[in-house]
Design a protein around this motif. Sequence first.
Motif, PDB file in Angstrom:
ATOM      1  N   ILE A 233      38.156  23.562  48.857  1.00 23.24           N
ATOM      2  CA  ILE A 233      37.563  24.885  48.596  1.00 23.24           C
ATOM      3  C   ILE A 233      38.497  25.727  47.737  1.00 23.24           C
ATOM      4  O   ILE A 233      38.062  26.405  46.806  1.00 23.24           O
ATOM      5  CB  ILE A 233      37.216  25.574  49.928  1.00 23.24           C
ATOM      6  CG1 ILE A 233      36.072  24.818  50.606  1.00 23.24           C
ATOM      7  CG2 ILE A 233      36.837  27.028  49.709  1.00 23.24           C
ATOM      8  CD1 ILE A 233      35.771  25.267  52.006  1.00 23.24           C
ATOM      9  N   TYR A 234      39.801  25.670  48.029  1.00 19.76           N
ATOM     10  CA  TYR A 234      40.774  26.401  47.198  1.00 19.76           C
ATOM     11  C   TYR A 234      40.762  25.888  45.759  1.00 19.76           C
ATOM     12  O   TYR A 234      40.864  26.661  44.816  1.00 19.76           O
ATOM     13  CB  TYR A 234      42.178  26.289  47.777  1.00 19.76           C
ATOM     14  CG  TYR A 234      42.411  27.138  48.998  1.00 19.76           C
ATOM     15  CD1 TYR A 234      41.746  28.345  49.181  1.00 19.76           C
ATOM     16  CD2 TYR A 234      43.296  26.733  49.985  1.00 19.76           C
ATOM     17  CE1 TYR A 234      41.954  29.120  50.301  1.00 19.76           C
ATOM     18  CE2 TYR A 234      43.516  27.505  51.108  1.00 19.76           C
ATOM     19  CZ  TYR A 234      42.844  28.705  51.259  1.00 19.76           C
ATOM     20  OH  TYR A 234      43.066  29.473  52.368  1.00 19.76           O
ATOM     21  N   LEU A 235      40.633  24.578  45.598  1.00 20.27           N
ATOM     22  CA  LEU A 235      40.586  24.014  44.249  1.00 20.27           C
ATOM     23  C   LEU A 235      39.335  24.472  43.508  1.00 20.27           C
ATOM     24  O   LEU A 235      39.405  24.826  42.321  1.00 20.27           O
ATOM     25  CB  LEU A 235      40.626  22.485  44.319  1.00 20.27           C
ATOM     26  CG  LEU A 235      40.553  21.754  42.982  1.00 20.27           C
ATOM     27  CD1 LEU A 235      41.756  22.108  42.108  1.00 20.27           C
ATOM     28  CD2 LEU A 235      40.473  20.265  43.198  1.00 20.27           C
TER      29      LEU A 235
ATOM     30  N   VAL B 226      36.969  27.771  39.260  1.00 16.18           N
ATOM     31  CA  VAL B 226      35.974  28.764  38.848  1.00 16.18           C
ATOM     32  C   VAL B 226      36.666  29.982  38.247  1.00 16.18           C
ATOM     33  O   VAL B 226      36.269  30.478  37.182  1.00 16.18           O
ATOM     34  CB  VAL B 226      35.061  29.153  40.034  1.00 16.18           C
ATOM     35  CG1 VAL B 226      34.251  30.387  39.718  1.00 16.18           C
ATOM     36  CG2 VAL B 226      34.147  27.993  40.389  1.00 16.18           C
ATOM     37  N   LEU B 227      37.702  30.477  38.920  1.00 10.55           N
ATOM     38  CA  LEU B 227      38.429  31.635  38.385  1.00 10.55           C
ATOM     39  C   LEU B 227      39.078  31.318  37.045  1.00 10.55           C
ATOM     40  O   LEU B 227      39.049  32.131  36.118  1.00 10.55           O
ATOM     41  CB  LEU B 227      39.477  32.118  39.383  1.00 10.55           C
ATOM     42  CG  LEU B 227      38.944  32.825  40.615  1.00 10.55           C
ATOM     43  CD1 LEU B 227      40.075  33.144  41.575  1.00 10.55           C
ATOM     44  CD2 LEU B 227      38.201  34.087  40.230  1.00 10.55           C
ATOM     45  N   GLY B 228      39.668  30.143  36.930  1.00  9.77           N
ATOM     46  CA  GLY B 228      40.260  29.734  35.658  1.00  9.77           C
ATOM     47  C   GLY B 228      39.219  29.641  34.551  1.00  9.77           C
ATOM     48  O   GLY B 228      39.459  30.069  33.418  1.00  9.77           O
ATOM     49  N   GLY B 229      38.055  29.107  34.872  1.00 14.16           N
ATOM     50  CA  GLY B 229      36.978  29.023  33.876  1.00 14.16           C
ATOM     51  C   GLY B 229      36.474  30.387  33.454  1.00 14.16           C
ATOM     52  O   GLY B 229      36.196  30.621  32.276  1.00 14.16           O
ATOM     53  N   LEU B 230      36.358  31.300  34.432  1.00 17.40           N
ATOM     54  CA  LEU B 230      35.918  32.657  34.098  1.00 17.40           C
ATOM     55  C   LEU B 230      36.940  33.372  33.213  1.00 17.40           C
ATOM     56  O   LEU B 230      36.570  34.042  32.238  1.00 17.40           O
ATOM     57  CB  LEU B 230      35.658  33.458  35.365  1.00 17.40           C
ATOM     58  CG  LEU B 230      34.422  33.058  36.162  1.00 17.40           C
ATOM     59  CD1 LEU B 230      34.381  33.808  37.490  1.00 17.40           C
ATOM     60  CD2 LEU B 230      33.165  33.314  35.368  1.00 17.40           C
ATOM     61  N   LEU B 231      38.210  33.245  33.546  1.00 12.99           N
ATOM     62  CA  LEU B 231      39.243  33.875  32.722  1.00 12.99           C
ATOM     63  C   LEU B 231      39.297  33.264  31.328  1.00 12.99           C
ATOM     64  O   LEU B 231      39.450  33.982  30.327  1.00 12.99           O
ATOM     65  CB  LEU B 231      40.607  33.750  33.405  1.00 12.99           C
ATOM     66  CG  LEU B 231      40.801  34.623  34.640  1.00 12.99           C
ATOM     67  CD1 LEU B 231      42.111  34.272  35.338  1.00 12.99           C
ATOM     68  CD2 LEU B 231      40.778  36.087  34.254  1.00 12.99           C
ATOM     69  N   LEU B 232      39.169  31.952  31.241  1.00 14.02           N
ATOM     70  CA  LEU B 232      39.167  31.292  29.937  1.00 14.02           C
ATOM     71  C   LEU B 232      37.963  31.727  29.112  1.00 14.02           C
ATOM     72  O   LEU B 232      38.080  31.998  27.908  1.00 14.02           O
ATOM     73  CB  LEU B 232      39.162  29.774  30.143  1.00 14.02           C
ATOM     74  CG  LEU B 232      39.380  28.920  28.909  1.00 14.02           C
ATOM     75  CD1 LEU B 232      40.788  29.120  28.368  1.00 14.02           C
ATOM     76  CD2 LEU B 232      39.152  27.468  29.245  1.00 14.02           C
ATOM     77  N   GLY B 233      36.806  31.809  29.753  1.00 22.90           N
ATOM     78  CA  GLY B 233      35.617  32.271  29.054  1.00 22.90           C
ATOM     79  C   GLY B 233      35.732  33.718  28.606  1.00 22.90           C
ATOM     80  O   GLY B 233      35.291  34.077  27.508  1.00 22.90           O
TER      81      GLY B 233
END
Length: 87
Positions: free
Chosen positions: A31-33, A38-45
């Motif tokens: 779940i942490y992964l 998801v957070l990394g993808g949102l920040l990258l986007g």
Amino acid sequence: MTHQPDPSHVHDDQSEHVPRPPSFWRSRAGIYLIVALVLGGLLLGYEHRVHLLSSGLLIWLPLLLCVGMHFFMHGGHGGHGSGGDKT
């Protein structure tokens, strides 16, 4: 006259349900992964939103989402043509 059950239809619940180890994706680390990805993808986007919106590739996103959902959601029941049979 007493009715005796047919031995071929009697199921031993303990022999059918072999305990499986819990799925990694349902564990705390999984779940942490997922949250981190998801957070990394949102920040990258967010950081590259200008490139994403102006490139013209955004039109392909619904198609890729449909293919991705079809691919990942058929893992649980055996794919097409199984009819839900677990035999």
